[in-house]
Design a protein around this motif. Structure first.
Motif, PDB file in Angstrom:
ATOM      1  N   UNK A 231      20.124 -86.382  -6.353  1.00 21.38           N
ATOM      2  CA  UNK A 231      19.332 -87.454  -5.502  1.00 21.38           C
ATOM      3  C   UNK A 231      19.742 -89.156  -6.328  1.00 21.38           C
ATOM      4  N   UNK A 232      19.929 -88.574  -7.231  1.00 22.30           N
ATOM      5  CA  UNK A 232      20.317 -90.618  -7.896  1.00 22.30           C
ATOM      6  C   UNK A 232      22.058 -90.038  -7.336  1.00 22.30           C
ATOM      7  N   UNK A 233      22.581 -89.778  -7.141  1.00 20.51           N
ATOM      8  CA  UNK A 233      23.621 -90.075  -6.217  1.00 20.51           C
ATOM      9  C   UNK A 233      23.964 -89.695  -5.043  1.00 20.51           C
ATOM     10  N   UNK A 234      23.482 -89.368  -4.581  1.00 22.62           N
ATOM     11  CA  UNK A 234      23.029 -89.625  -3.056  1.00 22.62           C
ATOM     12  C   UNK A 234      22.994 -90.704  -2.201  1.00 22.62           C
ATOM     13  N   UNK A 235      21.731 -91.466  -3.048  1.00 24.19           N
ATOM     14  CA  UNK A 235      21.061 -92.651  -3.191  1.00 24.19           C
ATOM     15  C   UNK A 235      22.134 -93.550  -3.427  1.00 24.19           C
ATOM     16  N   UNK A 236      22.898 -93.329  -4.360  1.00 16.60           N
ATOM     17  CA  UNK A 236      24.208 -94.568  -4.977  1.00 16.60           C
ATOM     18  C   UNK A 236      25.032 -94.836  -4.030  1.00 16.60           C
ATOM     19  N   UNK A 237      25.414 -93.068  -2.927  1.00 17.45           N
ATOM     20  CA  UNK A 237      26.338 -93.210  -2.012  1.00 17.45           C
ATOM     21  C   UNK A 237      25.609 -94.298  -0.402  1.00 17.45           C
TER      22      UNK A 237
ATOM     23  N   UNK B 241      27.961-101.833   5.324  1.00 12.21           N
ATOM     24  CA  UNK B 241      28.039-102.169   6.266  1.00 12.21           C
ATOM     25  C   UNK B 241      28.009-101.582   7.284  1.00 12.21           C
ATOM     26  N   UNK B 242      27.675-100.118   7.101  1.00 11.18           N
ATOM     27  CA  UNK B 242      27.276 -99.121   7.884  1.00 11.18           C
ATOM     28  C   UNK B 242      25.354 -98.111   6.661  1.00 11.18           C
ATOM     29  N   UNK B 243      24.706 -98.281   7.725  1.00 11.73           N
ATOM     30  CA  UNK B 243      23.659 -97.772   6.954  1.00 11.73           C
ATOM     31  C   UNK B 243      23.445 -96.088   7.753  1.00 11.73           C
ATOM     32  N   UNK B 244      23.010 -95.365   7.006  1.00 10.97           N
ATOM     33  CA  UNK B 244      22.945 -93.414   6.890  1.00 10.97           C
ATOM     34  C   UNK B 244      21.637 -93.034   6.887  1.00 10.97           C
ATOM     35  N   UNK B 245      21.708 -92.202   6.953  1.00 12.46           N
ATOM     36  CA  UNK B 245      20.514 -90.965   6.592  1.00 12.46           C
ATOM     37  C   UNK B 245      20.947 -90.467   5.559  1.00 12.46           C
ATOM     38  N   UNK B 246      19.808 -90.561   4.636  1.00 12.97           N
ATOM     39  CA  UNK B 246      20.085 -89.497   3.378  1.00 12.97           C
ATOM     40  C   UNK B 246      20.366 -88.223   3.655  1.00 12.97           C
ATOM     41  N   UNK B 247      19.878 -87.709   4.881  1.00 13.91           N
ATOM     42  CA  UNK B 247      20.023 -86.683   5.021  1.00 13.91           C
ATOM     43  C   UNK B 247      20.908 -85.322   5.635  1.00 13.91           C
ATOM     44  N   UNK B 248      22.355 -86.711   6.037  1.00 13.86           N
ATOM     45  CA  UNK B 248      23.416 -86.442   6.519  1.00 13.86           C
ATOM     46  C   UNK B 248      24.266 -86.085   5.236  1.00 13.86           C
ATOM     47  N   UNK B 249      23.720 -86.868   4.016  1.00 11.84           N
ATOM     48  CA  UNK B 249      24.704 -86.414   2.633  1.00 11.84           C
ATOM     49  C   UNK B 249      25.570 -84.586   2.643  1.00 11.84           C
ATOM     50  N   UNK B 250      24.352 -83.907   2.351  1.00  9.29           N
ATOM     51  CA  UNK B 250      24.359 -82.572   2.037  1.00  9.29           C
ATOM     52  C   UNK B 250      25.566 -82.094   3.446  1.00  9.29           C
ATOM     53  N   UNK B 251      24.984 -82.198   4.415  1.00 10.78           N
ATOM     54  CA  UNK B 251      25.807 -82.228   5.544  1.00 10.78           C
ATOM     55  C   UNK B 251      27.627 -82.252   5.126  1.00 10.78           C
TER      56      UNK B 251
END
Length: 441
Positions: free
Chosen positions: A168-174, A182-192
């Motif tokens: 969770x910490x690593x995904x949050x850092x990303x 300049x690129x907002x993302x949904x954290x749900x995309x990271x596992x994919x």
């Protein structure tokens, strides 16, 4: 010459030549600072000030070492080892070479993976679990390089993929650093996005288990310490219960305060001390032994912080990444390969994927958008490039932790038995599959 490239390459070469990694980092930081245009006094000052960046981590490891030593006084490791030894004696030779070996591998695999997500205690389990089972590994003639690969996989792959605990910490850092760039993302995309890169590490682990380190390797059956050679530890039902409660307390507190390991280690120590399982008069010896056990990791982490601070101060990190954009034009393949290479260099030098992501995200996001990479591709390249050097880096706690446990009897070299095997089986596949993921997503 770019100071980052020179410093990292020099550090790796010195380490491979068996120069102690702390000395190698110090020398490389000074050389990198001088090449980057810093005066010698300024380089020393920056290096010294940078040591404080990892002071909390080093102190945390010292406390975790003290907790591990205190836990060993309860006899819990002896209890576990005794059960495994009975299984070895019970089974025949053929079963010992298959079932028992696989039981150990699966146990270490599961515990290492759980230490990142389900039970986020990171490397705290290694000094508790590994030294007591070295005698079993010796009897089974297991190549410790294989165990290093199993442990390092468990310490890295889960946080890349799963958004729990350290993941969770690593995904949050990303996500936060991509948004800041300049690129907002949904954290749900990271596992994919990180699925393919993570699969590559698993493939590398399978190669290590069934191909590279399948053959037996002989080790001398040494005691982990002089005390272990001369005394046989005993345990009682009460001591095992208290040890289990201490572990539960440590895990619970670590889950609540997952940004620091200090409260978790202290809670485990308090349970053991207050229960009387570890006497107050023994606390001085326990803490001292724990500091000795984890001192190597602590000093390397301190040196890594100083090294990283000098490298950043030269300004050549930004120059290195900017130079990539002038070489690639609109060639996506070249862009991906060069970005992965830059991430590898930086992470090998710093030894931390969490510290690498903020450095590379700032320039990789606009660079990825410029060459037409998708959002998933940019996530994959930042996540993979950030984590790529974590397995195999001399200063990474993902390699330092396994070394601290496997070298308890002085028969496991940090560079050649931990870093090189994990680099070949985990880092190289991640580099290849990270590039593939970025190109096809």
């Amino acid at each position: 010459m770019n100071a980052v490239i020179v410093a990292v390459v020099l550090m790796i070469v010195l380490s491979l030549l068996r120069v102690h990694v702390v000395l190698a980092m110090t020398i490389s930081a000074i050389v990198g600072g001088l090449i980057g245009g810093l005066a010698f006094p300024d380089t020393i000052t920056i290096f010294t000030e940078g040591l404080g960046e990892n002071a909390e981590i080093a102190f945390s490891y010292a406390l975790l070492g003290a907790f591990a030593v205190a836990l060993s006084q309860t006899g819990l490791p002896d209890f576990l080892v005794e059960k495994l030894q009975k299984r070895i004696q019970k089974n025949g030779e053929s079963e010992r070479d298959t079932l028992t070996r696989m039981l150990l591998f699966i146990m270490l695999f599961v515990v290492a993976c759980m230490s990142q997500n389900l039970v986020p205690i990171h490397i705290a389990f290694i000094p508790i679990l590994i030294p007591p089972i070295l005698s079993i590994l010796n009897k089974l003639q297991v190549d410790r390089r294989l165990i290093a690969c199993i442990l390092t996989f468990g310490l890295t792959a889960p946080y890349m993929l799963l958004p729990y605990g350290f993941g969770q910490l690593f995904h949050k850092v990303i996500a936060e650093n991509m948004a800041a760039s300049g690129l907002e993302i949904d954290m749900g995309l990271i596992p994919q996005a990180m699925l393919i890169p993570t699969i590559s590490s698993f493939i590398g682990l399978l190669i290590a288990v069934f191909v590279t380190y399948r053959q037996k390797r002989l080790y001398k059956d040494k005691g982990v310490s002089q005390k272990n050679d001369t005394q046989e530890k005993s345990y009682t039902t009460w001591s095992i219960v208290v040890a289990s409660l201490a572990v539960i307390a440590t895990v619970t507190v670590q889950t609540i305060y997952n940004d620091s390991m200090i409260p978790a280690a202290l809670s485990g120590l308090f349970v053991l001390l207050l229960s009387g399982t570890v006497k107050l008069k023994q606390s001085d010896e326990v803490i001292t032994d724990g500091i000795k056990m984890m001192a190597f990791i602590g000093f390397v982490m301190l040196a890594a912080a100083g090294f990283a601070e000098v490298v950043r101060a030269t300004g050549d990190v930004e120059q290195l990444v900017t130079s990539v954009s002038t070489l690639i034009s609109d060639n996506q393949f070249a862009a991906v390969v060069l970005m992965m290479s830059v991430g590898l260099l930086i992470t090998l030098g710093i030894g931390s994927s969490f510290a690498t992501v903020p450095i590379i995200a700032t320039l990789f996001v606009p660079l990825g958008l410029e060459v037409g990479l998708s959002t998933l591709a940019i996530i994959a390249i930042i996540g993979s490039a950030g984590a790529i050097g974590d397995a195999g880096a001399p200063a990474s706690d993902s390699t330092l932790g396994p070394t601290a446990g496997l070298n308890a009897d002085g028969q496991h070299d940090h560079i050649w038995d931990s870093c090189v095997p994990t680099f070949l089986h985990l880092t190289v596949p991640l580099f290849i599959f990270g590039c593939v993921a970025a190109l096809i997503l």
